[in-house]
Design an enzyme around this catalytic site. Sequence first.
Site: not given
Length: 367
Positions: A44, A333, A336
Site C-alpha cells: 500500500s 490513518d 499510511h
Amino acid sequence: MTEKKRNSFPFPLFVMFFVLSLPGPLLVLSQCSQKPVIFNFGDSNSDTGGFSEGLGLRFGPPSGRVFFHKPSGRLCDGRLMIDFLCESVGSDYLTPYLRSVGSNFTNGVNFAISGSATLPKDRPFNLYIQVMQFLQFQSRSLEFIPKGYKDLVDEEGFNNAIYTIDIGQNDLAGSFTYLSYSQVIQRIPSFVTEIKNAIWTIYQHGGRNFWVHNTGPLGCLPQKLATASTNASDIDNHGCLQSLNNAAKEFNTLLKAACGELRSALMNATIVYVDIYAIKYDLIANAVLNGFENPSTACCGYGGPPYNFNQSVTCGMPGFNVCNEGLKYVSWDGVHYTEAANGVFASKILSSQYSSPKLHFNFFCNN
C-alpha cells in the site's frame, strides 16, 4: 482541532488490517532524454489502485481529498511517493495492472497491491504473484504489439525500464502479531530472499535497472503505538517502539547486503538501494521543526490524542474524525502517510543522498 465527517463511505475494518500502513514540497523536474517506463512492485505504500480494482472496493472519502479531490484508490489523502517520483521524470501516474477499463500501459504498470508481502509467496497478491503478473504482461505485450495493439510496452521499453520495489513492511507487521521478537528476526532472511529472487527473475527477462526501497520505521506508526502491549523501556526518544524499529533495521541491513550481492552477480545491471527508513524517521524525529503536527497522531481516525487510532473505528468508518485540510500531519490513518509527508520523502529520495550508489532517479532515463 478535528472536524467530524458525516455520511461518508464506510471503510471496512478488515481492509485496514489487510493493508499496510498543503501539497508536498515543490519537486524539481528531472530532465529525461527519453520517456521512462516504470514497473512498480509493492504494497500500500505504492498502490495506486490495485487493491480497489482487484477486490471491487472503493475507498471513499476522505481519501484523495487533498490532490485528487476524490478517492483515487490510494490509502492516502493525496499522492504517494511513487506518484511524486513519476512526476519528477515527467511520467504519468502508474496505472494499476488490474484496472480493466481506461488503462494505458505505455509508461509502465503498477503491480503493487495493498496488503502484499513477500511470504507466503503464492498468496495473492504477494511479491511472487506480482512478478508472475509482470511476466504474463511482458509476454502478451510482445505478442500483441506486432498485431497492431497499442498502449503497451515494447521490447526496448522492457529492457530500459525502471523496476521499483517497495515491500516488506507487511511481513514484519504480520509476524509481530503471533511471533516473539527473536522469532521475527529469524524469519527476516526469508523475506529478503524473496525480494532477491524477484530481482533475479526480472533480470532474466531483460530488466537491468532496479530501484529498491528498504522498509520504514514500523514502530513509529500510530496504529502500532495504539495497539501494542509495551513498557516504557521500549519507547525511544521520539515515541517509537524500539523493538519493531530494530526489526525493520535488521531487515534493511540484510536487504542492503542482498542488493550488493546482486550488483556483483548481475552483469550490466544497476541496483540502487534507497534508505527510506532514514528518510521517514528523520521527518518523524523533526516533525515540529518542519511544520508538521504530532507525528504519532493520525489525521484520520478515532480516539483523539495521543494516537487518534482505534482498531474498531478506523478512517472512513462511521464515527471517525479527520483533521482540517490545512494542517500538516505525518500519518494519514495511523498506518499510511499523508501527501504532505510523502512529498517530503520524495524530495529526499530525489536528492540521491539516501541512495547507494548515489544515483539520481533520472539516471535511468538519461543512460
